[in-house]
Design a protein around this motif. Structure first.
Motif, mmCIF file in Angstrom:
data_model
loop_
_atom_site.group_PDB
_atom_site.id
_atom_site.type_symbol
_atom_site.label_atom_id
_atom_site.label_comp_id
_atom_site.label_asym_id
_atom_site.label_seq_id
_atom_site.Cartn_x
_atom_site.Cartn_y
_atom_site.Cartn_z
ATOM 1 N N MET A 143 3.049 -1.261 -15.334
ATOM 2 C CA MET A 143 2.336 -0.618 -14.228
ATOM 3 C C MET A 143 2.756 0.832 -14.082
ATOM 4 N N ARG A 144 4.040 1.064 -14.208
ATOM 5 C CA ARG A 144 4.553 2.431 -14.022
ATOM 6 C C ARG A 144 4.023 3.368 -15.094
ATOM 7 N N GLN A 145 3.812 2.849 -16.272
ATOM 8 C CA GLN A 145 3.293 3.681 -17.357
ATOM 9 C C GLN A 145 1.830 4.049 -17.132
ATOM 10 N N HIS A 146 1.110 3.201 -16.414
ATOM 11 C CA HIS A 146 -0.315 3.431 -16.197
ATOM 12 C C HIS A 146 -0.624 4.116 -14.864
ATOM 13 N N ASN A 147 0.252 3.954 -13.879
ATOM 14 C CA ASN A 147 0.010 4.507 -12.543
ATOM 15 C C ASN A 147 0.797 5.796 -12.346
ATOM 16 N N ASN A 148 0.089 6.911 -12.323
ATOM 17 C CA ASN A 148 0.737 8.201 -12.100
ATOM 18 C C ASN A 148 0.935 8.436 -10.609
ATOM 19 N N GLY A 149 1.844 9.301 -10.255
ATOM 20 C CA GLY A 149 2.082 9.629 -8.856
ATOM 21 C C GLY A 149 3.157 8.764 -8.236
ATOM 22 N N PRO A 150 3.473 9.018 -6.984
ATOM 23 C CA PRO A 150 4.588 8.323 -6.333
ATOM 24 C C PRO A 150 4.276 6.883 -5.944
ATOM 25 N N PHE A 151 3.008 6.556 -5.722
ATOM 26 C CA PHE A 151 2.667 5.220 -5.233
ATOM 27 C C PHE A 151 2.640 4.214 -6.372
ATOM 28 N N ILE A 152 3.192 3.038 -6.106
ATOM 29 C CA ILE A 152 3.270 2.008 -7.139
ATOM 30 C C ILE A 152 1.882 1.555 -7.575
ATOM 31 N N LEU A 153 0.904 1.634 -6.646
ATOM 32 C CA LEU A 153 -0.468 1.242 -6.981
ATOM 33 C C LEU A 153 -1.276 2.395 -7.570
ATOM 34 N N GLY A 154 -0.639 3.539 -7.737
ATOM 35 C CA GLY A 154 -1.292 4.668 -8.375
ATOM 36 C C GLY A 154 -2.016 5.605 -7.435
ATOM 37 N N GLU A 155 -2.385 5.136 -6.260
ATOM 38 C CA GLU A 155 -3.085 5.968 -5.285
ATOM 39 C C GLU A 155 -2.879 5.386 -3.886
ATOM 40 N N PHE A 156 -3.293 6.164 -2.883
ATOM 41 C CA PHE A 156 -3.184 5.704 -1.493
ATOM 42 C C PHE A 156 -4.562 5.315 -0.976
ATOM 43 N N LYS A 157 -4.641 4.160 -0.326
ATOM 44 C CA LYS A 157 -5.861 3.724 0.344
ATOM 45 C C LYS A 157 -5.521 3.356 1.783
ATOM 46 N N GLU A 158 -6.466 3.604 2.689
ATOM 47 C CA GLU A 158 -6.284 3.264 4.092
ATOM 48 C C GLU A 158 -6.254 1.746 4.271
ATOM 49 N N GLY A 159 -5.549 1.310 5.318
ATOM 50 C CA GLY A 159 -5.448 -0.113 5.594
ATOM 51 C C GLY A 159 -6.789 -0.765 5.857
ATOM 52 N N THR A 160 -7.683 -0.056 6.552
ATOM 53 C CA THR A 160 -8.995 -0.618 6.862
ATOM 54 C C THR A 160 -9.811 -0.866 5.595
ATOM 55 N N THR A 161 -9.678 0.027 4.628
ATOM 56 C CA THR A 161 -10.402 -0.130 3.361
ATOM 57 C C THR A 161 -9.922 -1.362 2.618
ATOM 58 N N VAL A 162 -8.613 -1.543 2.572
ATOM 59 C CA VAL A 162 -8.038 -2.687 1.865
ATOM 60 C C VAL A 162 -8.378 -3.995 2.590
ATOM 61 N N ARG B 198 0.820 -1.213 0.000
ATOM 62 C CA ARG B 198 0.000 0.000 0.000
ATOM 63 C C ARG B 198 0.856 1.267 0.000
ATOM 64 N N LEU B 199 1.921 1.234 0.827
ATOM 65 C CA LEU B 199 2.758 2.422 1.002
ATOM 66 C C LEU B 199 3.958 2.452 0.067
ATOM 67 N N SER B 200 4.102 1.444 -0.754
ATOM 68 C CA SER B 200 5.277 1.368 -1.620
ATOM 69 C C SER B 200 5.271 2.481 -2.670
ATOM 70 N N THR B 201 6.430 3.113 -2.842
ATOM 71 C CA THR B 201 6.604 4.149 -3.856
ATOM 72 C C THR B 201 7.649 3.684 -4.858
ATOM 73 N N TRP B 202 7.653 4.312 -6.015
ATOM 74 C CA TRP B 202 8.531 3.845 -7.094
ATOM 75 C C TRP B 202 10.007 3.976 -6.760
ATOM 76 N N ASP B 203 10.353 4.880 -5.842
ATOM 77 C CA ASP B 203 11.778 5.023 -5.518
ATOM 78 C C ASP B 203 12.317 3.825 -4.728
ATOM 79 N N GLU B 204 11.434 2.926 -4.278
ATOM 80 C CA GLU B 204 11.890 1.708 -3.596
ATOM 81 C C GLU B 204 12.310 0.627 -4.594
ATOM 82 N N TRP B 205 11.938 0.814 -5.861
ATOM 83 C CA TRP B 205 12.139 -0.222 -6.880
ATOM 84 C C TRP B 205 13.313 0.157 -7.792
ATOM 85 N N ASP B 206 14.353 -0.641 -7.733
ATOM 86 C CA ASP B 206 15.552 -0.418 -8.552
ATOM 87 C C ASP B 206 15.563 -1.460 -9.669
#
Length: 407
Positions: A294-313, A252-260
């Motif tokens: 995925m990176r081409q389709h997901n804009n923003g810093p999050f790898i999943l494209g957006e942020f969602k709360e843990g309870t929602t997921v 959920r919290l993963s951002t693209w800068d974690e992926w080398d």
């Protein structure tokens, strides 16, 4: 030394026949009554802090008849006990007076623990706060902590169980017990109302969850991921959990800068891991094209494209098994149990699987062994991907059908 020289009848007589000048009458053991013109009768405790040669201190403790004789004697006894403990009665009396005027409430005590301990030591401190706001503060939050008895706490905690959340009731009980102990150790406030309560008194312990998906259930899930009936966010989340044995929070919290992509490594920072440790996972070659897409389709810093709360997921994960019509319930966290169990069946080294799961190695391993085991981890991931490939497309036997197909 004579004590208890005064009595109620004598005090009433003094009120009717007040002296013309200031007069002191001793009751004994430091308690004395000061009589002044105008009808003022005041209680004082007289004491010396440094022996006979030290200054005589006079501490006003109340007026008569507002403070009756019996109550004045009890307060005098407190002062004598403070002296015996080398504490100045003047300061101690001022302290309890302030506490009486503005007592520490239940909410004050719990917020003190949250702000001074939980915020710095608990990653889920916001969840703690939300549970207290929902269940404890509305019931007893405004009560002085010293007046909150066990029955008051029980009513608030049992109400959580009555609403259908007995496990949460036990969780809140343990949290409140720790908070009150912390307040006591810090000298902020003291309450022992919860000390003898256990989880079964208010709810129940969380049952051990060892659910592992069968090959048939995994096959259903993999085929579901390849349909248009699932949102892209959850499709990618579940794929990443399946492939890397990652926790929901890590993804959920993963951002693209974690992926080398050059080093082919995913590094989970300490702040995103449950144990506060950095987790390094190799990226299998066959997964990289899917991640690039995925990176081409997901804009923003999050790898999943957006942020969602843990309870929602988590809520989404709890209903997924129903959508797949699986008889025995499972959650997203059970995907990790499945990864660990299936790899054990495949003969993977336990310590490598534990490191992939983000668990700390026990014993001396946690102190002396700092190896990343990257090649061994990659071997485990590739072996498990082979297993998923067979379950997803047994005829084609191609992992790309599920993990690299155009999104």
């Amino acid at each position: 030394m004579a004590t208890n020289k005064l009595n109620d009848n004598k005090l009433k007589a003094l009120l009717k026949n007040l002296p013309e000048k200031e007069t002191w009458i001793a009751d004994g053991e430091g308690l004395a009554l000061r009589m002044q013109r105008g009808g003022n009768l005041s209680w004082y405790f007289r004491y010396r802090l440094g022996g006979r040669n030290s200054k005589l201190e006079r501490l006003f403790i109340g007026k008569y008849p507002d403070l009756p004789l019996a109550a004045a004697r009890k307060l005098k006894d407190k002062c004598r006990n403070w002296l015996a403990d080398n504490k100045d009665p003047r300061f101690m009396l001022d302290r309890i007076t302030q506490e009486a005027l503005k007592p520490v409430t239940v909410k004050d005590a719990l917020e003190y623990w949250l702000n001074n301990y939980a915020v710095h030591n608990r990653k889920n401190h916001e969840k703690h706060r939300s549970q207290l706001i929902a269940h404890i503060y509305p019931k007893i939050g405004a009560m002085p902590l010293s007046m909150a008895e066990r029955r008051h706490w029980l009513d608030a905690l049992e109400n959580i169980s009555r609403k259908g959340s007995p496990v949460a009731a036990g969780y809140v009980l343990q949290m409140c017990k720790q908070a009150l102990r912390y307040c006591d150790r810090r000298g902020y406030a003291t309450s022992t109302a919860l000390e003898r309560l256990t989880i079964p008194d208010v709810g129940k312990k969380q049952e051990k969850d060892d659910r592992v998906l069968t090959d048939s259930e995994l096959s259903d899930l993999l085929k579901w991921l390849n349909t248009n009936r699932i949102q892209p966010y959850y499709r990618d989340l579940i794929k990443l959990m399946l492939v890397f044995c990652a926790r929901t929070k890590e993804v959920r919290l993963s951002t693209w800068d974690e992926w080398d992509f050059d080093a082919k490594l995913w590094t989970v920072p300490k702040d995103n891991s449950k144990n506060g440790i950095r987790i390094t996972r190799p990226i299998p070659d066959r997964v990289i094209p899917w991640l690039v897409d995925m990176r081409q389709h997901n804009n923003g810093p999050f790898i999943l494209g957006e942020f969602k709360e843990g309870t929602t997921v988590s809520q989404y994960g709890r209903i997924l098994c129903k959508r797949l019509k699986h008889k025995e319930p499972w959650t997203l966290h059970n995907l990790r149990h499945t990864f660990i169990t299936k790899n054990a069946d495949l003969g993977a080294a336990p310590h490598v699987v534990e490191l992939l799961a983000g668990h700390e190695l026990g014993g001396v391993f946690s102190i002396y062994n700092r190896g990343e085991y990257l090649s061994e981890k990659l071997q485990v991931l590739n072996c498990y991907l082979d297993r998923l490939e067979l379950l997803a497309e047994p005829q084609k036997n191609v992992i790309a059908a599920t993990f690299i197909r155009a999104l």
